[in-house]
Design an enzyme around this catalytic site. Sequence first.
Site, PDB file in Angstrom:
ATOM      1  N   ASP A 112       0.838  -1.202   0.000  1.00  0.00           N
ATOM      2  CA  ASP A 112       0.000   0.000   0.000  1.00  0.00           C
ATOM      3  C   ASP A 112       0.875   1.254   0.000  1.00  0.00           C
ATOM      4  O   ASP A 112       1.864   1.337   0.742  1.00  0.00           O
ATOM      5  CB  ASP A 112      -0.851  -0.044   1.281  1.00  0.00           C
ATOM      6  CG  ASP A 112      -1.926   1.021   1.344  1.00  0.00           C
ATOM      7  OD1 ASP A 112      -2.813   1.019   0.484  1.00  0.00           O
ATOM      8  OD2 ASP A 112      -1.881   1.851   2.276  1.00  0.00           O
ATOM      9  N   GLU A 136       1.529  -0.492  -4.918  1.00  0.00           N
ATOM     10  CA  GLU A 136       0.606   0.583  -5.278  1.00  0.00           C
ATOM     11  C   GLU A 136       1.457   1.842  -5.341  1.00  0.00           C
ATOM     12  O   GLU A 136       1.882   2.372  -4.308  1.00  0.00           O
ATOM     13  CB  GLU A 136      -0.493   0.760  -4.233  1.00  0.00           C
ATOM     14  CG  GLU A 136      -1.501   1.816  -4.677  1.00  0.00           C
ATOM     15  CD  GLU A 136      -2.185   2.578  -3.552  1.00  0.00           C
ATOM     16  OE1 GLU A 136      -3.254   3.146  -3.795  1.00  0.00           O
ATOM     17  OE2 GLU A 136      -1.642   2.641  -2.431  1.00  0.00           O
TER      18      GLU A 136
HETATM   19  C1  GLC Z   1      -4.240   3.069  -0.532  1.00  0.00           C
HETATM   20  C2  GLC Z   1      -5.468   2.214  -0.413  1.00  0.00           C
HETATM   21  C3  GLC Z   1      -6.604   3.081   0.009  1.00  0.00           C
HETATM   22  C4  GLC Z   1      -6.275   3.679   1.348  1.00  0.00           C
HETATM   23  C5  GLC Z   1      -4.944   4.399   1.319  1.00  0.00           C
HETATM   24  C6  GLC Z   1      -4.442   4.688   2.695  1.00  0.00           C
HETATM   25  O1  GLC Z   1      -4.357   4.042  -1.505  1.00  0.00           O
HETATM   26  O2  GLC Z   1      -5.698   1.556  -1.623  1.00  0.00           O
HETATM   27  O3  GLC Z   1      -7.811   2.373   0.059  1.00  0.00           O
HETATM   28  O4  GLC Z   1      -7.282   4.576   1.730  1.00  0.00           O
HETATM   29  O5  GLC Z   1      -3.959   3.635   0.706  1.00  0.00           O
HETATM   30  O6  GLC Z   1      -4.008   3.491   3.292  1.00  0.00           O
END
Ligand code: GLC
Length: 566
Positions: free
Chosen positions: A224, A288
């Site tokens: 993440d 991500e």
């Molecule tokens: C990422 C996740 C999202 C979350 C954010 C903070 O972007 O995909 O859902 O709100 O991180 O952890």
Amino acid sequence: MHRVDDVPMRSAGSTSTEPPLSHSEPWWRSAVFYQVYPKSFADGNGDGLGDLIGLRDRLDYLQQLGVDALWLSPFYTSPGADGGYDVADPTDVDPIFGTIADFDALVAAAHARGIRVTIDLVPNHFSNQHPWFREAFAAEPGSRERARFIFRDGQGPRGDLPPNNWPSVFGGPAWTRVPDGQWYLHLFAAEQPDLDWSTPEVAAEFERILRFWLDRGTDGFRVDVAHGMAKATGLPDIAASTLAKINDADHMRPSDDPRWDQDEVHEYLRAFRRVLDSYPGDRMAVGEVWASGGHRLARYVRPDELHLAFSFQLVEVAWSANEFRAAIEDAMQTMPAVGAPCAWVLSNHDIDRHVSRFGGGTVGTARGRAAALLQLALPGAVYLYNGDELGLPNVDDLPDSVLQDPAWDRTGHTVRGRDGERVPLPWDGDTPPFGFSSSAATWLPLPASWQPLTVARQLDEVDSTLSLYRRALDYRAKSSTLHGNDFSWIGSPDDTLAFRRGEDFVVVVNFGGGPAPKPPGQVVLASGPLDGDGTLPANTTVWMREEKAAMDRSAGTSIRDQMTSG
Ligand code: GLC
């Protein structure tokens, strides 16, 4: 009515002469991953929330669908301020989702079906209810406890102004003040204090977390906010011109934003890689990473860093041949340079579902199906979001009272947030909650209009979106061409894209509003009905095998010529 099981699949097994799949490449390079948002997938205990038992009970469905691996969004102990991305105990299961024993049983059951299990890792922040933050909150400025997070004194004579001008992604300032006057940084909600990765204890703790799950047989991680783990040294203000771009939703990622994509992050990711590499069985990690362009993204997948990073290019484009082509090229020209495949995404739990992004209704559904066949024919890995295979749209008319995304409160009820793409899946029956739960009180309501979209209904329909995904995944699983890297564009008329994979596998997408010419050849699969007059209808993708004669002709002419000469 036929069940789709009875329908002969136009698969590599029946229509191609391809060589058998070689297994020399690591599995994740061309795998189909399926993202499960645990709260919304299936409720096993009747409390209105999805859980691990519900997921385990539906593994046969995922096996029939033909996915290679799961990615589970967080199911860890959490107060739920940001849908579980506020983790209070990263090595335990929240009681709303089950127990560690349920997780172990899920992994065993998935592995028994040949499905790998990857899970979320949330290294940028903990919950403010994590013991570390509780300790930091109670400790002195300058203490070891505070050094695990990013505490600073405020500005102004009394220190009552935030340490810098950084905004939170969810609206409002990225700083919250504690009673002794210091401020702590949270790039997301105030309940998600950012960790300070320059403190060695943080890296050590995450090595423990990785090993905890790897030891239980987990096949990999989705990291993440991987681009956020390091902040610019000295936490400088964001320049006013940059801030203006950030506030303009269309330009969310200027390259000089000191919150993201700093060089030190790569050192932290290399440490993850070393842990993964120390385990047998091709364990992997996907990042991500919201970076300003493919060239910045590619830095995260250098050989000693993450295995994959989401190619988000396809979630940022309108329904346009030119935009899709530019997006695909941005990804494909940058990732292979570092030896990494692309990891194509159309939807996830943070993004409006693609059926809605592409217009909603009948047109959005047709475009969504066409986009799916495009996505599934590109070289690299593919990430599906639960419900993609049902062609689910966003639910944009959820009552205000049920909204849970922190963005709703943090923006003074102006940004509704991401709940519309997180509505639970419809499984069967004629009325909500469509078999998702035995309770009518589901955490978000399912719309009555989803009755034709249930899994049971779509399994019964040869032409449903679910049947299309099943055919496409079946074909892809057996096709060495689609698992390979070969890709070349073919000239094609305006408003269309055409490309070839391997020797003779051709994909044509018609983005236009009217029929386009279709090249000669054998249709393997089409995303919508074909007119039978040799044309490709609007908003339709076709997978084809070129005929030998057409291939010979293509030595001298382009497919554009073949397509336009009729
Ligand atoms: C990422 C996740 C999202 C979350 C954010 C903070 O972007 O995909 O859902 O709100 O991180 O952890």
